[in-house]
Scaffold this active site. Structure first.
Site, mmCIF file in Angstrom:
data_model
loop_
_atom_site.group_PDB
_atom_site.id
_atom_site.type_symbol
_atom_site.label_atom_id
_atom_site.label_comp_id
_atom_site.label_asym_id
_atom_site.label_seq_id
_atom_site.Cartn_x
_atom_site.Cartn_y
_atom_site.Cartn_z
ATOM 1 N N GLU A 1 0.632 -1.352 -0.048
ATOM 2 C CA GLU A 1 -0.229 -0.069 0.037
ATOM 3 C C GLU A 1 0.699 1.190 -0.148
ATOM 4 O O GLU A 1 0.564 2.222 0.519
ATOM 5 C CB GLU A 1 -0.881 0.144 1.334
ATOM 6 N N GLU B 1 -6.609 -7.775 -0.433
ATOM 7 C CA GLU B 1 -7.186 -7.825 1.012
ATOM 8 C C GLU B 1 -8.795 -7.406 0.913
ATOM 9 O O GLU B 1 -9.015 -6.315 0.739
ATOM 10 C CB GLU B 1 -6.388 -6.623 1.687
HETATM 11 C C1 GAL Z 1 -4.104 -2.609 5.265
HETATM 12 C C2 GAL Z 1 -2.750 -3.118 5.554
HETATM 13 C C3 GAL Z 1 -2.890 -4.506 6.201
HETATM 14 C C4 GAL Z 1 -3.677 -4.366 7.367
HETATM 15 C C5 GAL Z 1 -5.127 -4.001 6.946
HETATM 16 C C6 GAL Z 1 -5.718 -3.481 8.294
HETATM 17 O O1 GAL Z 1 -4.186 -1.565 4.920
HETATM 18 O O2 GAL Z 1 -2.233 -3.599 3.968
HETATM 19 O O3 GAL Z 1 -1.328 -4.823 6.576
HETATM 20 O O4 GAL Z 1 -2.728 -3.303 8.080
HETATM 21 O O5 GAL Z 1 -5.024 -2.662 6.349
HETATM 22 O O6 GAL Z 1 -5.716 -4.660 9.032
#
Ligand code: GAL
Length: 893
Positions: free
Chosen positions: A191, A260
């Site tokens: 990110e 994600e």
């Molecule tokens: C995303 C990040 C993950 C984790 C998630 C929240 O932005 O890439 O590593 O932090 O948020 O759980």
């Protein structure tokens, strides 16, 4: 009978173990295959694939838990396991690598392969992940001239060295797909797009460099960068969010990947607990595949535990449950796991059509209703009259994105009713076999309870509870005080206030600052006359600050770079002034993490003195890192004998800055074990020398939780929270493999004063399971294969829906608390009969289910001896209790 069954289980387990062992040892899991991609999907061994991925971070579980987590993922319909690589776990000291125990990444990857699953390795090496310092080793900030995550030579050198080391390790172990291993995809950075602007042109250069560097390692599988709209040509940019169906990669040559999908969220000390309803999660996933997505990863499929001091900050709790489909303890979270399993099975039925079409055909069906159609014969434009002939080569998604209202849609001559905010999936463009808002999977209600199975009758139970005040620690506790401030030779004295991490190097949460302050008669008179008090005043602190005067705690402040003005009381003459700075997980998100630091920032003063403020940075301070108990490792098996513990009595409770020790026996059986620390304040706990994490009974605000969680409409982490007015976390997972049968050493360090006599060891289990399935639901999807649709093999008999109920492993259904076939009302633990009810409902379900781990009941009049109410859609609702089968076994003897 029981003995035979046990013997069989042992043999089965042994053979499974040998098979997995053989597979892991042989390390050739697949026939070597290539992974490439086009605009539609990843291409695995020459075939486009629709892939479901599940996030599991290996150090958030123990190696003993991995096989079960991986097989539960596979059973849930997951094709790929995704993990980050945790740099600070693998290189705790610069140049000294560690790949053992929970950090045995090679073993983890091999287990994934041995189960026939693929792996997405997100090397980062910045990972965020609510992990201490975002995964960076703390020593990294000491490298001269370093600036993290930008076009900075010292940083790039360290990053490249670590990334290369991991890629080389995977190659040496033959773990890439083209070597017959499970790794199909990698990730560089994480990110970065969110913070790139903070670095100006350096940020842009860094992205290009990171891509070049990664590709230059010749790993032979695709790399992704997530949330990176300027990802270079040969790197796939991927989406991370609650919804990614509208995402478009930055090139028409790249597929639409979702690295994600946040299926829940993390929790902070003093906060409530987030939950994402599965109806909304399934909606988001269905919409993604509907609108052209091809790879979707649940972040997290299993969240696990931030053992030790691995939790990041600010203030992330020890549990990383995440409301994931597999809970922190490795048990299924139902109905989340089961409903997603049905969704995955449906998507698999559509896969041939999804991969055949280059893009879906879009059909608008209403102002908030639409269809996307995928056809194997993608050359036939539009849905003309010939579709009936080729319907078997057709899959469709119907969506009702109206947040409030259900919709009845006409699609290809048939009518479909969709609940609000839902998607129906039609693998053959005709049968709506799954709707995201209709959950037929069972619900499991879990609890954490005392294991009192060894007490055979009620009177001994009462006696036991009376003697033990609700705790099942059978031995007594001993205690020792932690010295306040300086406790050893390895302290040092300098002028000025040093930055926390520069001193501790994060070897401990605690940093003591000690000095002496002289107070004159005039100062005291000044305070009395003016009715004022002196105060320790600091511009900005994080995470916890405490001040002690002459050995007594004078005040504590919790902050995230907040101002402190702590009034204190001095005596005449010399006073010991001790400041304690504490971290509760280092910052893991944002630009310039190397500058974030910890402890105190800005001016540090004693205000309110007659002759003006005293600038504390002009004084001599003695520094002491950590606790004496930590230094002596008094939580360890041998070392705990090195100090003089004294017996704990009621009069010693509560007490601050105190160590406690006891021994306990492991609860019988195989259920996951939790330590209930609800009676304690704040501190850390160790079992047999294993650090189970920080604990804190900080209470979440009374309001902010919703009585009813409505799945409809866009989710955000504050939407369906629970646990308001209660401590965020009271139960702490003790992995079974850290326990021996008896005499387990438990050591607690308590800062603020709790009652260790009320600590207990508990078992976690799903003791109540419920399900609610109607006649008009579809039969279990896992039964179907695509050809059933293509060849029109589906017969009316096969269409009978089924209720499936299952207790967790080692448990059986002991009783049916409620069963009604007819028109039952309500939800789990609140079911009631409706006007229509088959009188034999309970006996039919009891006969099929009682005494079994798992049962199926067909939803049909025949099973319930006839139709209890003609012309009305019937539903079967059941609530059952599960108990450990070993307990039942004992009581039978
Ligand atoms: C995303 C990040 C993950 C984790 C998630 C929240 O932005 O890439 O590593 O932090 O948020 O759980």
């Amino acid at each position: 009978m029981v003995a035979r069954a046990r013997g069989e289980t042992v043999i089965q387990c042994l053979s499974l173990f040998l098979v997995i062992h053989f597979l892991v040892a042989s390390a050739n899991f697949f026939k070597p295959f290539n992974v490439t991609y086009d605009h539609r999907a990843l291409i695995i061994d020459g075939h486009r694939r629709m892939l479901i991925s599940g996030g599991i971070h290996y150090p958030r579980a123990t190696p003993e838990m991995w096989p079960d987590l991986i097989s539960k993922s596979k059973e849930g319909g997951v094709d790929v396991i995704q993990t980050y690589v945790f740099w600070n776990g693998h290189e705790p000291i610069r140049g000294q690598y560690f790949f053992e125990g929970r950090y045995d990444i090679v073993k983890f990857v091999k287990l994934v392969g041995a189960n026939g699953l693929y792996l997405h390795l997100r090397i980062g090496p910045y990972v965020c992940a609510e992990w201490n310092f975002g995964g960076f080793p703390v020593w990294l900030r000491d490298i001269p001239g370093i600036v993290f995550r930008t076009d900075n030579a010292p940083f790039k050198e360290e990053m490249q060295r670590f990334v290369k080391r991991i890629v080389d390790l995977m190659r040496e172990e033959m773990l890439f797909s083209w070597q017959g291993g499970p790794i199909i995809m990698l990730q560089i950075e994480n990110e970065y797009g969110d913070i790139e602007h903070s670095f100006g042109p350096g940020g842009k250069e860094y992205v290009k460099w990171a891509a070049r560097m990664a590709l230059g390692l010749r790993a032979g599988v695709p790399w992704v960068m997530c949330r990176q709209t300027d990802a270079p040509e040969n790197i796939i940019d991927a989406c991370n969010a609650y919804y990614c169906d509208g995402f478009k990669p930055n090139s028409q040559k790249k597929p639409m990947l979702w690295t994600e999908d946040w299926d829940g969220w993390f929790a902070t000390w003093g906060g409530s607990l987030p939950h994402r309803p599965v109806e909304d999660l399934a909606f988001a996933v269905a919409r993604f595949f509907e609108r052209g997505g091809s790879f979707q990863n649940y972040y997290m499929y299993f969240g696990g535990t931030n053992f030790g001091r691995t939790a990041g900050g600010p203030f992330y709790i020890t549990s990383y449950d995440y409301d994931a489909p597999i809970d922190e303890y490795g048990l299924l979270s139902e109905p989340k796991w089961g409903h997603l399993k049905d969704l995955h099975a449906t998507i698999k039925l559509c896969e041939p059509a999804l991969v055949a079409a280059d893009s879906p055909q879009y059909i608008k069906l209403g102002s908030k209703q639409e269809a996307h159609v995928y056809r194997i014969d993608s050359h036939t434009d539009g849905l003309n009259s010939t579709w009936h002939e080729s319907q078997s080569g057709c899959s469709a998604f119907l969506a009702n994105i109206d947040e409030c209202k259900a919709a009845t849609l006409r699609f290809l001559g048939q009518s479909y009713t969709l609940p609000p905010w839902s998607v129906s999936i039609l693998p053959d463009c005709r049968n709506a076999v799954f709707n995201t808002a209709k959950v037929t999977a069972q619900t499991s209600i879990k609890s954490v309870e005392l294991d009192l199975s060894y007490l055979s009758n009620v009177s001994s139970l009462q006696q036991f509870m009376a003697q033990n005040e609700g705790s099942n620690m059978q031995t007594s506790w001993v205690t020792i005080k932690e010295p306040i401030s300086v406790w050893s030779e390895n302290n040092f004295t300098v002028e000025g206030i040093l930055e926390h991490l520069n001193v501790t190097k994060d070897q401990s949460d605690y940093l003591w600052y000690f000095t002496r302050i002289y107070v004159s008669d005039e100062d005291i008179a000044f305070w009395e006359e003016n009715k004022v008090r002196p105060a320790v005043t600091i511009d900005s602190i994080r995470d916890v600050f405490r001040v002690f005067i002459n050995g007594q705690l004078a005040g504590s402040v919790i902050g995230r770079w907040d101002k402190v003005m702590q009034p204190v009381q001095f005596q005449k003459g010399y006073n010991d002034l001790v400041l304690l700075s504490q971290t509760v997980g280092l910052q893991n998100y944002g630009a310039f993490l190397e500058r974030e630091g910890a402890g105190f920032k800005g001016q540090t003063k004693l205000t309110g003195f007659k002759d003006g403020d005293i600038d504390l940075s002009n004084l001599l301070w003695t520094y002491q890192v950590g606790l004496q108990g930590e230094y002596l490792k008094i939580y360890g098996q041998g070392n705990n004998e090195m100090v003089e513990w004294t017996d704990l009595t009621h009069d010693d409770i509560p007490s601050t800055f105190t160590w406690y020790k006891t021994y306990f026996d492991a609860p019988a059986g195989a259920d996951p074990v939790a330590l209930d620390l609800g009676s304690m304040g704040k501190g850390q706990a160790w079992v047999n020398g294993h650090h189970i994490g920080r604990y804190w009974t900080l209470v979440a605000p009374e309001d902010g939780c919703q009585r009813n969680c409505d799945y409809r409409g866009a989710y955000s982490s504050g939407k369906c929270t629970t646990n308001c007015g209660k401590p965020t976390q009271t139960w702490y997972h003790i992995p079974r493999s850290w326990l021996q049968e008896s005499h387990n050493l438990l050591v607690i360090f308590e800062e603020t004063g709790g009652n260790p006599l009320d600590i207990s060891v508990k078992l976690r289990s799903a003791h109540v399971i419920c399900a609610h399935v109607s006649e008009n639901h579809y039969p279990p999807l896992q039964k179907w294969v695509r050809s059933d649709f293509i060849d029109g093999k589906i017969s009316v008999k096969d269409m009978t829906p089924e209720m499936q109920l299952q207790c967790q492993d080692g448990h059986i259904i002991s009783s049916i608390e409620f069963a009604s076939y007819g028109t039952p009302q309500g939800s789990c633990q609140k079911f009631s009969r409706g006007n229509c009810h088959a009188l034999n409902s309970l006996s039919v379900v009891a006969k099929a289910c009682q005494g079994t781990n798992k049962c199926n009941v067909a939803i049909s009049n025949a099973v319930f001896g006839g139709d209890p109410c003609r012309g009305i859609v019937k539903t079967l609702a059941v609530e059952a209790r599960c108990v450990s089968s070993t307990k039942v076994g004992f009581s039978q003897y």
